[in-house]
Design an enzyme around this catalytic site. Structure first.
Site, PDB file in Angstrom:
ATOM      1  N   CYS A   2     -34.367 -26.170   5.152  1.00  0.00           N
ATOM      2  CA  CYS A   2     -34.349 -27.540   5.642  1.00  0.00           C
ATOM      3  C   CYS A   2     -34.522 -28.565   4.506  1.00  0.00           C
ATOM      4  O   CYS A   2     -35.444 -28.467   3.707  1.00  0.00           O
ATOM      5  CB  CYS A   2     -35.421 -27.820   6.680  1.00  0.00           C
ATOM      6  N   ARG A  27     -30.393 -26.258   0.823  1.00  0.00           N
ATOM      7  CA  ARG A  27     -31.647 -25.837   1.460  1.00  0.00           C
ATOM      8  C   ARG A  27     -31.444 -25.352   2.889  1.00  0.00           C
ATOM      9  O   ARG A  27     -32.355 -24.773   3.492  1.00  0.00           O
ATOM     10  CB  ARG A  27     -32.646 -27.005   1.481  1.00  0.00           C
ATOM     11  N   TRP A  73     -32.103 -25.416   8.400  1.00  0.00           N
ATOM     12  CA  TRP A  73     -32.011 -23.951   8.361  1.00  0.00           C
ATOM     13  C   TRP A  73     -32.823 -23.492   9.562  1.00  0.00           C
ATOM     14  O   TRP A  73     -34.041 -23.627   9.588  1.00  0.00           O
ATOM     15  CB  TRP A  73     -32.600 -23.439   7.054  1.00  0.00           C
ATOM     16  N   ASN A  99     -39.586 -30.285   8.060  1.00  0.00           N
ATOM     17  CA  ASN A  99     -39.339 -29.018   7.383  1.00  0.00           C
ATOM     18  C   ASN A  99     -40.615 -28.213   7.498  1.00  0.00           C
ATOM     19  O   ASN A  99     -41.678 -28.680   7.103  1.00  0.00           O
ATOM     20  CB  ASN A  99     -38.991 -29.282   5.907  1.00  0.00           C
ATOM     21  N   GLY A 100     -40.533 -27.006   8.081  1.00  0.00           N
ATOM     22  CA  GLY A 100     -41.732 -26.194   8.242  1.00  0.00           C
ATOM     23  C   GLY A 100     -41.778 -25.599   9.635  1.00  0.00           C
ATOM     24  O   GLY A 100     -40.752 -25.544  10.325  1.00  0.00           O
ATOM     25  N   GLU A 484     -30.429  -6.061  -8.416  1.00  0.00           N
ATOM     26  CA  GLU A 484     -29.985  -7.455  -8.436  1.00  0.00           C
ATOM     27  C   GLU A 484     -28.464  -7.542  -8.208  1.00  0.00           C
ATOM     28  O   GLU A 484     -27.982  -8.416  -7.485  1.00  0.00           O
ATOM     29  CB  GLU A 484     -30.402  -8.109  -9.764  1.00  0.00           C
ATOM     30  N   LYS A 488     -26.863  -9.601  -5.137  1.00  0.00           N
ATOM     31  CA  LYS A 488     -25.879 -10.685  -5.336  1.00  0.00           C
ATOM     32  C   LYS A 488     -24.665 -10.438  -4.448  1.00  0.00           C
ATOM     33  O   LYS A 488     -24.176 -11.340  -3.778  1.00  0.00           O
ATOM     34  CB  LYS A 488     -25.400 -10.768  -6.798  1.00  0.00           C
ATOM     35  N   GLU A 491     -25.458 -10.868  -0.644  1.00  0.00           N
ATOM     36  CA  GLU A 491     -25.766 -12.265  -0.305  1.00  0.00           C
ATOM     37  C   GLU A 491     -24.506 -13.103  -0.108  1.00  0.00           C
ATOM     38  O   GLU A 491     -24.414 -13.868   0.836  1.00  0.00           O
ATOM     39  CB  GLU A 491     -26.547 -12.934  -1.457  1.00  0.00           C
ATOM     40  N   HIS A 507     -30.904  12.294  -3.911  1.00  0.00           N
ATOM     41  CA  HIS A 507     -31.858  12.458  -2.796  1.00  0.00           C
ATOM     42  C   HIS A 507     -31.415  11.667  -1.565  1.00  0.00           C
ATOM     43  O   HIS A 507     -32.241  11.315  -0.732  1.00  0.00           O
ATOM     44  CB  HIS A 507     -33.254  12.022  -3.233  1.00  0.00           C
ATOM     45  N   LYS A 606     -31.809 -21.649  -0.018  1.00  0.00           N
ATOM     46  CA  LYS A 606     -32.213 -21.579  -1.419  1.00  0.00           C
ATOM     47  C   LYS A 606     -33.730 -21.469  -1.547  1.00  0.00           C
ATOM     48  O   LYS A 606     -34.252 -20.788  -2.408  1.00  0.00           O
ATOM     49  CB  LYS A 606     -31.722 -22.847  -2.131  1.00  0.00           C
TER      50      LYS A 606
HETATM   51  C1  G6P Z   1     -34.331 -17.112  -1.271  1.00  0.00           C
HETATM   52  C2  G6P Z   1     -33.155 -17.399  -2.192  1.00  0.00           C
HETATM   53  C3  G6P Z   1     -33.119 -16.367  -3.320  1.00  0.00           C
HETATM   54  C4  G6P Z   1     -34.452 -16.353  -4.061  1.00  0.00           C
HETATM   55  C5  G6P Z   1     -35.625 -16.125  -3.103  1.00  0.00           C
HETATM   56  C6  G6P Z   1     -36.962 -16.383  -3.800  1.00  0.00           C
HETATM   57  O1  G6P Z   1     -34.120 -15.916  -0.602  1.00  0.00           O
HETATM   58  O2  G6P Z   1     -31.944 -17.356  -1.467  1.00  0.00           O
HETATM   59  O3  G6P Z   1     -32.089 -16.695  -4.234  1.00  0.00           O
HETATM   60  O4  G6P Z   1     -34.435 -15.331  -5.011  1.00  0.00           O
HETATM   61  O5  G6P Z   1     -35.559 -17.052  -2.006  1.00  0.00           O
HETATM   62  O6  G6P Z   1     -37.029 -17.740  -4.138  1.00  0.00           O
HETATM   63  P1  G6P Z   1     -37.878 -18.350  -5.318  1.00  0.00           P
HETATM   64  O7  G6P Z   1     -37.518 -19.814  -5.305  1.00  0.00           O
HETATM   65  O8  G6P Z   1     -39.308 -18.108  -4.985  1.00  0.00           O
HETATM   66  O9  G6P Z   1     -37.450 -17.681  -6.581  1.00  0.00           O
END
Ligand code: G6P
Length: 611
Positions: A2, A27, A73, A99-100, A484, A488, A491, A507, A606
């Site tokens: 949000c 956001r 969001w 937001n919250g 990672e 990626k 996502e 395994h 984000k």
């Molecule tokens: C969300 C974002 C990710 C990020 C994660 C942790 O899931 O989409 O890209 O890695 O939060 O966020 P931070 O701001 O704490 O690194």
């Protein structure tokens, strides 16, 4: 999670709100809405979907001296027009963006319904505005007072901005747990979830603290603490955030821009901290706490998402170089687990945004148990940066693409510096550190070389863009890189992908391998190179398709792999900073080829400011 923006001033709110919402869309982008107060009335437009959809339905004369906007969001209630913010109270005199999460929304809703109040949406936010309205009516109070009294009964987290038809040029703002920053302009005031929507108009910022309420009118503001009802004098900060840094700069997507910036962002993370000539590391943000850091008997690294992967690499650095026992924990687990944390522990939070709710909560718990808390954070002024005892900013610059890229490499870089510094003070690993130092001078150039391989990766992406599954394998420092790479890809392209330590393949995941399973093997030369060659043989024997990320001139792997992506040779501890780049690019190109919204993948946000 949000995005909120509010404006009051001489300019007219419409354009400021829309431009702000576009900046905040990273956001959350399930729905967008705006309320403007004009001629004694509050007029609201809100729409499921993106800000562009909202803009399309706004009449040309929709404008006024004050207004609030929101990009959502979804948490409570599906992403519909009705659930979109702003929400009005049932009298239509108050509008609010939030937001919250209001945790006691169900009890409050029931109470308000018993008072004859009615609701239109399924959201906790509508309950919030209705409750504030109820208190205002009961107490016959001005809005800031009503808000103060109402907040005493709200359980949860919030960043709130309100506008009322009774005070048309004024905004009332409150914060607990969700970030809010004020922008102090000339004859105008702004408020937003981050500085992005503000820096177009003013560089003078005021960060609100938890428990504060602010009243904004054109060009002036006042802040008070709601629990004690006492005025607070806030420090104004000048920010140095260039607009170019938050624009796409000619790239089709923020994510690609941010991937391509990594030579620069890694240099920025080192600047003034690593003197390769003398081999000295200086980290001003933790200097005063060095004794406690060196006396610590254990370290916990905690984070979520990509930052957690950076922490996995960091833990290896900490044990290998500084010989400090180190654990890595998901913040969401650490916050509820009985961990052995006390005054001899250091808890290090990794976070790009500095606002992730679970990471914040884990830190609060650690502080409560007496640990020294340290933040490895990108966003200056963020909640984590403020609540930690000490920290190191990663200086990656604003990261807008939802999938984190340059923040990951900058976090790894900074954690390496911290491990080297602690190792030096403990008299550990001098030879390894000297070898790393020797390679650090040319690291930005090696990152640039790796980035210029983008064309070749596009071809690989073309060959596998229709796959339904992917496996990513790596060992040692390359295992978090494999995790990672898989994150990626899932996502942003919605392809199911798993990261595994290469030797664990036998395994379980090996059962999945056939001619339809692309396997990305991250296999630079190093300690476990021979072992990973055997893993590749096992994949080949089952007709799996291998995409290998290797050190340059590796003729051995060329014979086994279907596709080879080369990275330059560098010290093994620096290698994750290179090998992750082709994986970021692979995910990016596959997502583009599949027609996915790279910068705003579905269901993600984000900055995750709820549990
Ligand atoms: C969300 C974002 C990710 C990020 C994660 C942790 O899931 O989409 O890209 O890695 O939060 O966020 P931070 O701001 O704490 O690194």
């Amino acid at each position: 999670m949000c995005g909120i923006v509010g404006y009051c001033g001489e300019k007219g709110a419409r354009e400021v709100l829309l431009a702000g919402l576009r900046r905040l869309e990273y956001r959350g982008y399930d729905s967008a809405g705006v309320t403007i107060s004009a001629k004694g009335r509050l007029i609201t437009y809100k729409k499921e979907g993106k800000v562009a959809g909202l803009e399309a339905v706004l009449p040309p004369d929709f404008d006024g001296p004050a207004g609030i906007g929101h990009t959502r969001w979804a948490t409570h209630g599906s992403p519909t027009d009705i659930n979109a913010h702003p929400h009005h109270d049932s009298t239509g005199r108050l509008a609010l963006v939030h937001n919250g999460i209001v945790e006691n929304h169900a009890a409050l809703r029931q109470f308000l319904e018993e008072q004859g109040r009615t609701f239109r949406s399924e959201t906790d936010t509508e309950v919030l505005v209705e409750y504030i309205s109820y208190v205002q009516q009961r107490e016959q109070a001005a809005l800031p007072d009503a808000l103060r009294l109402a907040l005493g009964h709200i359980v949860g987290a919030y960043g709130i901005v309100m506008v009322s038809s009774d005070q048309p040029g004024e905004l009332v703002v409150a914060k607990l747990g969700s970030p809010l920053v004020l922008g102090v302009g000339d004859g105008e005031m702004l408020v937003a979830s981050d500085a992005g929507p503000i820096v177009d108009y003013t560089r003078k910022l005021v960060y609100l603290a938890d428990g504060e309420i602010a009243v904004l009118s054109s060009g002036s503001y006042s802040v008070f603490e709601w629990a004690s009802n006492t005025a607070v004098i806030k420090a104004e900060q000048e920010v140095d955030l260039s607009l170019a840094a938050i624009e796409k700069g000619g790239y089709p997507h923020f994510m690609l821009k941010e991937i391509m910036q990594q030579a620069e962002s890694i240099s920025d993370a080192m600047r003034g901290r690593v003197d390769t000539a003398s081999g000295k590391v200086t980290l001003g943000g933790i200097n005063d706490w060095l004794d406690r850091l060196l006396d610590a008997d254990r370290m916990y690294l905690t984070a979520c998402g990509t930052s957690w992967h950076a922490a996995l690499i960091a833990a290896n650095y900490m044990e290998e170089l500084a010989e400090i026992p180190t654990r890595v924990e998901y913040a969401s687990e650490l916050r509820y687990r009985r961990a052995i944390i006390d005054g001899n522990s250091v808890v290090v939070a990794f976070s790009q945004s500095g606002e992730t709710a679970d990471t914040l909560a884990a830190l609060q718990k650690a502080s409560g148990l007496g640990a020294l808390t340290l933040g490895i954070v990108n966003t200056v002024g963020s909640s984590i940066a403020r609540i930690t005892d000490c920290g190191i900013f990663i200086h990656a610059g604003p990261e807008i693409g939802v999938a984190s890229t340059k923040a990951f490499t900058a976090q790894v870089m900074v954690s390496l510096q911290m491990a080297m510094l602690l190792a030096q003070h403990r008299g550990k690993s001098p030879e390894v550190i000297a070898a790393i130092m020797a390679d650090l001078t040319r690291l930005p150039e090696l990152v640039s070389d790796t980035l210029s391989a983008s064309e070749g990766i596009l071809e690989v992406a073309g060959a596998y863009a229709d796959s339904s599954n992917f496996l990513f394998l790596g060992r040692g420092y390359q295992f978090p890189v494999a995790l990672e790479g898989a994150l990626k890809l899932k996502e942003i392209s919605y392809i199911h992908a798993e990261g595994y330590p290469a030797a664990e393949m036998k395994h379980g995941p090996i059962a999945l391998i056939d001619e339809n399973m692309p396997v990305v093997v991250v296999a630079p030369r190093g300690r476990t190179y021979d072992k990973i060659l055997s893993n590749m043989q096992e994949i080949k024997a089952r007709h799996g398709r291998i995409i290998a990320v290797v050190t340059e001139l590796d003729s051995e792997i060329e014979k086994l792999a279907d596709h080879v992506i080369e990275v330059p040779t560098v010290h093994p501890l620096l290698m994750p900073l290179l090998t992750v780049i082709p994986l970021q690019l692979l995910a990016y190109h596959i997502a583009v080829l599949r027609g996915c919204l790279v910068d705003q993948p579905r269901n993600l946000a984000k900055s995750v400011t709820v549990e």
